[in-house]
Write a protein that holds these residues in place. Structure first.
Motif, PDB file in Angstrom:
ATOM      1  N   GLU A 188      11.914  -4.554   1.013  1.00 12.42           N
ATOM      2  CA  GLU A 188      11.949  -5.867   1.677  1.00 12.42           C
ATOM      3  C   GLU A 188      10.940  -5.975   2.821  1.00 12.42           C
ATOM      4  O   GLU A 188      10.576  -7.066   3.232  1.00 12.42           O
ATOM      5  CB  GLU A 188      13.373  -6.222   2.145  1.00 12.42           C
ATOM      6  N   LYS A 189      10.471  -4.819   3.355  1.00 12.84           N
ATOM      7  CA  LYS A 189       9.481  -4.850   4.440  1.00 12.84           C
ATOM      8  C   LYS A 189       8.081  -4.787   3.846  1.00 12.84           C
ATOM      9  O   LYS A 189       7.712  -3.790   3.218  1.00 12.84           O
ATOM     10  CB  LYS A 189       9.706  -3.661   5.393  1.00 12.84           C
ATOM     11  N   ILE A 190       7.318  -5.852   4.039  1.00 10.07           N
ATOM     12  CA  ILE A 190       5.951  -5.863   3.519  1.00 10.07           C
ATOM     13  C   ILE A 190       5.018  -5.520   4.667  1.00 10.07           C
ATOM     14  O   ILE A 190       5.003  -6.217   5.683  1.00 10.07           O
ATOM     15  CB  ILE A 190       5.595  -7.256   2.946  1.00 10.07           C
ATOM     16  N   THR A 191       4.277  -4.420   4.530  1.00 11.40           N
ATOM     17  CA  THR A 191       3.382  -4.036   5.628  1.00 11.40           C
ATOM     18  C   THR A 191       1.943  -4.056   5.144  1.00 11.40           C
ATOM     19  O   THR A 191       1.646  -3.664   4.019  1.00 11.40           O
ATOM     20  CB  THR A 191       3.721  -2.617   6.145  1.00 11.40           C
ATOM     21  N   GLU A 192       1.066  -4.526   6.037  1.00 14.82           N
ATOM     22  CA  GLU A 192      -0.356  -4.542   5.684  1.00 14.82           C
ATOM     23  C   GLU A 192      -0.916  -3.145   5.924  1.00 14.82           C
ATOM     24  O   GLU A 192      -0.633  -2.521   6.944  1.00 14.82           O
ATOM     25  CB  GLU A 192      -1.086  -5.576   6.551  1.00 14.82           C
ATOM     26  N   ILE A 193      -1.689  -2.644   4.957  1.00 11.83           N
ATOM     27  CA  ILE A 193      -2.281  -1.307   5.088  1.00 11.83           C
ATOM     28  C   ILE A 193      -3.790  -1.439   4.843  1.00 11.83           C
ATOM     29  O   ILE A 193      -4.230  -2.431   4.246  1.00 11.83           O
ATOM     30  CB  ILE A 193      -1.652  -0.305   4.077  1.00 11.83           C
ATOM     31  N   PRO A 194      -4.581  -0.465   5.304  1.00  9.51           N
ATOM     32  CA  PRO A 194      -6.026  -0.585   5.029  1.00  9.51           C
ATOM     33  C   PRO A 194      -6.313  -0.427   3.532  1.00  9.51           C
ATOM     34  O   PRO A 194      -5.591   0.295   2.833  1.00  9.51           O
ATOM     35  CB  PRO A 194      -6.638   0.567   5.839  1.00  9.51           C
ATOM     36  N   ILE A 195      -7.343  -1.107   3.055  1.00  8.63           N
ATOM     37  CA  ILE A 195      -7.745  -0.951   1.641  1.00  8.63           C
ATOM     38  C   ILE A 195      -8.324   0.451   1.486  1.00  8.63           C
ATOM     39  O   ILE A 195      -9.221   0.844   2.250  1.00  8.63           O
ATOM     40  CB  ILE A 195      -8.792  -2.020   1.260  1.00  8.63           C
ATOM     41  N   PRO A 196      -7.814   1.262   0.538  1.00  5.21           N
ATOM     42  CA  PRO A 196      -8.326   2.636   0.389  1.00  5.21           C
ATOM     43  C   PRO A 196      -9.842   2.639   0.163  1.00  5.21           C
ATOM     44  O   PRO A 196     -10.366   1.783  -0.562  1.00  5.21           O
ATOM     45  CB  PRO A 196      -7.589   3.148  -0.858  1.00  5.21           C
ATOM     46  N   ASP A 197     -10.538   3.611   0.802  1.00  2.00           N
ATOM     47  CA  ASP A 197     -12.002   3.682   0.685  1.00  2.00           C
ATOM     48  C   ASP A 197     -12.442   3.781  -0.769  1.00  2.00           C
ATOM     49  O   ASP A 197     -13.454   3.198  -1.160  1.00  2.00           O
ATOM     50  CB  ASP A 197     -12.541   4.899   1.467  1.00  2.00           C
ATOM     51  N   THR A 198     -11.658   4.540  -1.568  1.00  6.41           N
ATOM     52  CA  THR A 198     -12.052   4.748  -2.976  1.00  6.41           C
ATOM     53  C   THR A 198     -12.030   3.445  -3.772  1.00  6.41           C
ATOM     54  O   THR A 198     -12.618   3.360  -4.850  1.00  6.41           O
ATOM     55  CB  THR A 198     -11.086   5.738  -3.651  1.00  6.41           C
ATOM     56  N   MET A 199     -11.337   2.433  -3.256  1.00  9.18           N
ATOM     57  CA  MET A 199     -11.195   1.178  -4.015  1.00  9.18           C
ATOM     58  C   MET A 199     -12.139   0.080  -3.551  1.00  9.18           C
ATOM     59  O   MET A 199     -12.239  -0.965  -4.186  1.00  9.18           O
ATOM     60  CB  MET A 199      -9.753   0.643  -3.887  1.00  9.18           C
ATOM     61  N   LYS A 200     -12.809   0.309  -2.410  1.00  8.54           N
ATOM     62  CA  LYS A 200     -13.547  -0.811  -1.793  1.00  8.54           C
ATOM     63  C   LYS A 200     -14.561  -1.464  -2.729  1.00  8.54           C
ATOM     64  O   LYS A 200     -14.646  -2.692  -2.808  1.00  8.54           O
ATOM     65  CB  LYS A 200     -14.206  -0.358  -0.490  1.00  8.54           C
ATOM     66  N   ALA A 201     -15.308  -0.644  -3.467  1.00 11.64           N
ATOM     67  CA  ALA A 201     -16.336  -1.204  -4.372  1.00 11.64           C
ATOM     68  C   ALA A 201     -15.672  -2.041  -5.468  1.00 11.64           C
ATOM     69  O   ALA A 201     -16.112  -3.163  -5.776  1.00 11.64           O
ATOM     70  CB  ALA A 201     -17.159  -0.073  -4.981  1.00 11.64           C
ATOM     71  N   ASP A 202     -14.568  -1.495  -6.040  1.00 11.96           N
ATOM     72  CA  ASP A 202     -13.857  -2.227  -7.109  1.00 11.96           C
ATOM     73  C   ASP A 202     -13.280  -3.539  -6.589  1.00 11.96           C
ATOM     74  O   ASP A 202     -13.309  -4.564  -7.262  1.00 11.96           O
ATOM     75  CB  ASP A 202     -12.703  -1.370  -7.669  1.00 11.96           C
ATOM     76  N   VAL A 203     -12.735  -3.482  -5.372  1.00 13.37           N
ATOM     77  CA  VAL A 203     -12.127  -4.684  -4.780  1.00 13.37           C
ATOM     78  C   VAL A 203     -13.196  -5.765  -4.581  1.00 13.37           C
ATOM     79  O   VAL A 203     -12.993  -6.937  -4.917  1.00 13.37           O
ATOM     80  CB  VAL A 203     -11.412  -4.354  -3.442  1.00 13.37           C
TER      81      VAL A 203
END
Length: 701
Positions: free
Chosen positions: A202-217
């Motif tokens: 139920e707790k939605i927390t914002e987290i940093p986008i993982p470095d390994t995913m940045k290009a794909d994102v």
């Protein structure tokens, strides 16, 4: 009582999917997060809210579509009351035998969330449901569920949606990790990553986008924004000029595209592990249409046949469609309806325009699965149920008596399988008639008829499970014990050629005689063409008053075909000549003459038996491939394609229904209990000669 929720704050949505994709689990999470239930029900422990029938809980499947009402404020609005939306949610079954529930629900819903299994991707029933949603032009968003399962792949599942359902699908999120490493999601529009914490996510927390995913994102976000920009010329212009487009503008443009069915955003998560469901609720509110976003509902005037439109507005005359009839042990008959326009109040009179009768509105209830809340009135855009309507059945239009309108009916598939059924005792006999009548009222794909030759009762439905549940419900809800025969295939007959036929009925007795004489021409129509009767009588060869009785005779002859007595379908019958006697001709004589003429013509027009062909998907471990495909071929099956899943083979085939009885046991034996299959009706086709011969001799069950 004033309207609490403005029309633009209402969402009427359905959750649709193949069996076992996790629809009910998603629905249960929605009820939990929206505060309707304070405990999460699970399918595997049998305590779900939406699957409330005993049979549903025992089998872990959904049988009837359950309706419920929930309220949601999007997570990014910090729970401000003025942003609260009312969501009327219908959880539909995934099993093909209950396809009627999906079809009738989609007819009255404004939007749908289509759930997919992250391992299996698109499955046969997903395709059928998608086709129904296309028929009714229902805007959709997709949710790829079960990403925590071994073998789950967002990319593969997404690709199967693009390849098999729609090229307009586009990811709105990317998953962070997969299988046991699935942690959360990246929202491509907001360019933010989220994790779900707490006992129930139920707790939605914002987290940093993982470095390994940045290009794909970046790449996926670029594709998503481009796809959104395509929906609007002005936004496309700004995008091509390299201007920064605000998130608000992108959201508004995406909403426009979803409602127009030109874009389908795809979300992801795992309902069982409580990840991602709240963001799907946000998407329901943000992108699926309110009743005001859709064009006015169209119908016709029952007297003049002129087209009428009704806008979703409380000030318009009351207009609604009854989409489901349910028998409730406590309150009696419930007619579920969708109110398209106007207001209906308790105690008022409404007009059933389909049947041409007035009905009184006794009580109105709003539903929460199997709990009810009594209300005084229902406004445009809402879904509710009226208690105790006498004449109303599925698909009827209910409206203001002063302003009649008939909305388009819902068409249902024909049953493909039958059973003989008889009451165990004399006491059960009367109760059985009532029970079958009630169940047939609820379910338009369930039919009851008597066999005139043997006097037995025959029930017909969409599959073995469908009829098994019906017999089970008779026992539990109506206390009727019955003996059931073996399942039988619902064969049909049709013509392959054209021919003329003549029927002359002359009977001389002491007093007034009987005289009827008709000539007809028959020809085949394409599959699904039904039955067409044309009157081409010239110069009064048959007087007007005898044409309708002649057609009645033809219709009766159609019920019992000329090859093996199965109903005849897809034929055109033209009445082109005949003669009459001034004194002796009567309606009864022409009815018999019409029947004789049709039988005479049909026998000459190459009649054939049609058998139902099923679309079958078999999922087996790799090493049983040879034996299972050999078995499919031995059942006169045609293998259409073979696909791979991790460690599994998927065989898609078309097999005649008559060969599929007891297949579940055969498949378990061949694969040591590790194989599974699903099947649904596909089409009718002529049976081969040797099979037709067996059917005629009554050898083939």
């Amino acid at each position: 009582m004033a309207r609490q929720y403005p029309l633009e704050k209402i969402r009427n949505i359905g959750i649709i999917a193949h069996i076992d994709a996790g629809k009910t689990t998603v629905s249960e999470r929605i009820l939990f997060y929206t505060g309707v239930s304070h405990k999460i029900g699970e399918v595997h422990t049998g305590d779900t809210v939406m699957d409330w029938m005993e049979q549903e809980r025992e089998r872990g499947i959904t049988i009837t579509s359950a309706a419920t009402t929930a309220f949601w404020t999007p997570t990014y609005r910090n729970h401000d009351k003025k942003y609260e939306h009312r969501i009327n949610l219908i959880d539909t079954p995934g099993h093909i035998d209950f396809t009627v529930e999906v079809k009738r629900s989609l007819r009255v819903l404004d939007g749908a969330v289509v759930v997919f299994d992250g391992v299996a991707g698109v499955e046969p029933q997903s395709e059928t449901n998608w086709r129904y949603a296309d028929d009714y032009k229902v805007p959709r968003i997709c949710f790829i569920n079960k990403l925590d399962r071994t073998g789950a792949s967002f990319e593969k599942s997404f690709q199967s949606i693009v390849d098999r359902l729609t090229p307009n699908a586009i990811p709105a999120q990317l998953p962070i990790g997969a299988e046991s490493d699935f942690k959360g999601v990246v929202d491509l529009l907001e360019h933010k990553a989220y994790a779900f914490e707490g006992d129930h996510g139920e707790k939605i927390t914002e987290i940093p986008i993982p470095d390994t995913m940045k290009a794909d994102v970046e790449k996926a976000r670029h594709a998503f924004i481009e796809k959104i920009a395509e929906q609007d010329d002005a936004v496309m212009g700004d995008y091509l000029d390299g201007k920064e487009i605000s998130t608000e503008t992108l959201k508004a443009t995406l909403r426009k595209g979803v409602i127009a069915n030109t874009i389908v955003p795809v979300y992801t998560g795992t309902a069982l592990k409580n990840k991602g469901v709240q963001l799907v609720l946000d998407a329901v509110v943000d992108y699926l249409p309110a009743p005001t976003d859709l064009p006015p509902v169209k119908g016709h005037d029952p007297k003049t046949e002129a087209e009428i439109e009704r806008a979703p507005n409380d000030n318009e005359p009351f207009t609604a469609l009854a989409f489901k009839i349910a028998t409730d042990p406590f309150v009696g008959n419930l007619a579920f309806f969708r109110c398209y326009a106007g207001v209906v109040k308790r105690g008022s009179y409404i007009y059933n325009a389909t049947k041409g009768v007035q009905e009184r509105v006794g009580r109105i209830v709003r539903l929460h699965a199997n709990d009810r809340e009594e209300v005084e009135e229902i406004y445009a855009g809402e879904i509710a149920a009226i208690v105790g309507l006498k004449e109303t059945t599925t698909g009827d239009t209910l409206c203001d008596p002063e302003h009649p309108i008939v909305l388009e009916k819902i068409t249902f598939p024909e049953p493909v399988i039958g059973l003989r059924i008889e009451p165990k005792t004399k006491a059960d006999q009367e109760k059985m008639g009532t029970a079958l009548h009630r169940l047939a009222e609820e379910d338009p794909t369930f039919q009851v008829s008597g066999d005139p030759d043997t006097g037995e009762t025959i029930i017909r439905g969409m599959g073995e499970l469908h009829l098994e549940i019906i017999v089970d419900r008779m026992k539990r809800e109506f206390n009727v014990e019955a003996n059931v025969g073996r399942p039988q295939v619902a064969y049909k007959e049709t013509l392959m050629g054209e021919a003329d036929g003549e029927g002359k009925y002359i009977k001389q007795s002491g007093g007034r005689g009987q005289y009827g004489h008709a000539k007809v021409r028959v020809k085949p129509l394409e599959r699904g063409g039904g039955y067409v009767f044309l009157d081409e009588i010239k110069g009064g060869a048959i007087p007007r008053e005898f044409i309708s009785p002649t057609e009645k005779g033809v219709k009766e002859a159609l019920e019992k075909g000329v090859v093996a007595g199965y109903p005849m379908v897809d034929v055109e019958v033209t009445l082109y000549d005949g003669s009459f006697h001034e004194v002796d001709s009567s309606e009864a004589a022409f009815k018999i003459a019409g029947s004789m003429a049709f039988q005479d013509a049909a026998k000459k027009a190459k009649p054939v038996i049609l058998e139902p062909i099923m679309k079958v998907q078999v999922i087996i471990p790799d090493n049983y491939m040879g034996e299972v495909t050999g078995n499919v071929n031995s059942k006169r099956g045609r293998i259409e394609s073979m696909d791979d899943r991790p460690g599994l083979k998927v065989i898609n085939a078309q097999i005649p229904l008559s060969e599929m009885f007891g297949y579940a046991t055969d498949l378990r034996t061949m694969t040591q209990g590790r194989g599974s299959f699903s099947m649904e009706f596909d089409h009718y086709e002529p049976a081969p000669n040797n099979v037709a011969q067996q059917i005629i001799e009554g050898k083939k069950r």
